[in-house]
Write an enzyme that holds these catalytic residues in place. Structure first.
Site, PDB file in Angstrom:
ATOM      1  CB  THR A 152      -1.189   0.032   1.131  1.00  0.00           C
ATOM      2  OG1 THR A 152      -1.668  -1.317   1.381  1.00  0.00           O
ATOM      3  CG2 THR A 152      -1.813   1.151   1.348  1.00  0.00           C
ATOM      4  CB  SER A 153       1.111   4.162   0.664  1.00  0.00           C
ATOM      5  OG  SER A 153       1.578   5.545   0.623  1.00  0.00           O
ATOM      6  CB  SER A 154       6.146   4.096   0.057  1.00  0.00           C
ATOM      7  OG  SER A 154       7.308   4.025  -0.666  1.00  0.00           O
ATOM      8  CB  ALA A 156       0.899   0.575  -3.881  1.00  0.00           C
ATOM      9  CG  HIS A 290      -2.693   7.840   0.862  1.00  0.00           C
ATOM     10  ND1 HIS A 290      -2.577   7.386  -0.752  1.00  0.00           N
ATOM     11  CD2 HIS A 290      -1.446   7.476   1.115  1.00  0.00           C
ATOM     12  CE1 HIS A 290      -1.241   6.917  -0.857  1.00  0.00           C
ATOM     13  NE2 HIS A 290      -0.609   7.014   0.460  1.00  0.00           N
TER      14      HIS A 290
END
Ligand SMILES: *[C@@H]1O[C@H](CO)[C@@H](O)[C@H](O)[C@H]1NC(C)=O
Ligand SMILES: *[C@@H]1O[C@H](CO)[C@@H](O)[C@H](O)[C@H]1NC(C)=O
Ligand SMILES: *[C@@H]1O[C@H](CO)[C@@H](O)[C@H](O)[C@H]1NC(C)=O
Ligand SMILES: *[C@@H]1O[C@H](CO)[C@@H](O)[C@H](O)[C@H]1NC(C)=O
Length: 324
Positions: A152-154, A156, A290
């Site tokens: 997830t996020s970084s 991802a 987010h």
């Protein structure tokens, strides 16, 4: 997808977790075991000194699949471990998880900007993570045709980077609130791209495809499949990044640029999943920020991790054995 059988298996895993808590088995996130740190001297190359934490269930498949789970910015391997039920489900399904830990103490984001990380065997954080995969393949008789990355996020963003720089290693990816491979490309290690984050880096599918292929120009083999998720109310990595990931991976995977099927209210009531083919799915999560929540059963299904023995989703072994 819509696989009732595997969904039941996931529920079974969560039920087992509940039992584990009730019976007082020491547990951090419901997983039966703890993370083990593998010393830097045990694997190489690891040019940026990425930390290596491993989750090995007590009962493994005969040739266990590997699931890499890079954390988010300001997170850690331990945070990723406790942040989803994927390690708990590893106890049920017998796969091994790698939790890399960012060496970048300033913001604990992954290096998704340097030319090194965006180049096959070019160095950077991505190469250190692939060395961890090789360590597990060698030390646990793991399956080189069933290596996956989700985050997830970084995490991802790093999943996009791993699939682009190492298409010979991974069988599939699952990226939750990330950006396209190369969108953060910049001058140096772990450089934040405000242009990419705010959705102002817009390219055609052909342009994105050229960027991915430049990571490993001589490679013509199998390309890992990908699923991506993004909230429409994401103000950290703007929703335009979903459209850029769609253009990038449909082009790389040779799929039509428009969906061949649309699943409304899937996998959540306000989410829409667009199917571009068997190898690429994109989910637009209406109203989600987010802080998008991982749906573990969707990830398990995509990677076919409930499957044991023959006939499981996998990549051809050929590319792994004969490319370097
Ligand atoms: C995991 O670590 C915790 C905290 O150090 C400890 O209490 C527990 O016994 C450990 N569990 C296992 C299975 O090793
Ligand atoms: C990136 O690195 C590769 C391999 O080291 C090199 O061939 C290429 O020119 C570099 N690209 C840029 C933009 O610096
Ligand atoms: C996702 O949904 C939003 C809101 O309906 C829409 O504006 C956007 O174009 C959609 N994105 C994609 C990639 O379909
Ligand atoms: C996760 O996805 C499954 C479909 O695979 C769906 O049935 C379930 O409701 C989803 N869970 C959540 C919390 O959205």
């Amino acid at each position: 997808m819509l696989n009732l059988h595997s969904t039941l298996h996931v529920l079974e895993g969560i039920f087992t977790l509940t039992l584990a808590i009730l019976s007082g088995i020491p547990a951090v996130n419901g997983a039966a075991n703890n993370l083990t740190q593998i010393p830097d001297s045990s694997f190489s190359p690891n040019p940026t000194n990425v930390g290596f934490y491993l989750y090995v269930p007590s009962t493994l498949q005969a040739k266990p699949p590997i699931l890499v789970n890079p954390h988010w910015c300001h997170g850690s391997a331990q945070d990723a471990f406790t942040g989803t039920q994927l390690a708990t489900l590893a106890d049920t399904y017998g796969y091994i998880m790698i939790f890399p830990d960012s060496p970048n103490t300033a913001d604990k984001c992954w290096d998704v900007s340097s030319n090194q990380t965006l180049t096959h065997n070019g160095g950077g954080d991505s190469q250190g993570i692939v060395s961890m995969v090789n360590y597990v393949l060698q030390n646990y008789n793991a399956d080189p045709t069933r290596v996956f990355s989700m985050g997830t996020s970084s995490g991802a963003m790093m999943t996009n980077v791993l699939l682009g720089s190492y298409p010979d290693v991974f069988a599939a990816g699952s990226a939750w609130a990330g950006v396209a491979f190369g969108c953060f490309a910049g001058n140096g290690y772990d450089v934040w791209s405000n242009d990419c984050a705010t959705g102002t880096i817009i390219k055609s599918g052909a342009q994105w495809e050229a960027i991915v292929k430049a990571a490993y120009p001589s490679y013509t083999g199998f390309r890992p499949k990908m699923q991506v998720f993004h909230g429409t109310a994401d103000t950290t990595l703007y929703p335009q990044n979903l459209a850029e990931e769609i253009k990038e991976w449909t082009a790389v995977l040779g799929l039509p640029s428009t969906p061949v099927q649309t699943l409304s209210n899937y996998p959540d009531s306000t989410w829409t999943t667009y199917i571009y083919g068997d190898t690429f799915h994109a989910t637009n999560a209406t109203g989600v920020t987010h802080n998008i929540q991982t749906n573990e059963s969707v990830v398990i299904d995509w990677f076919d991790l409930q499957c044991r023995g023959t006939g499981c989703y996998s990549r051809p072994a050929y590319d792994y054995l004969f490319s370097t």
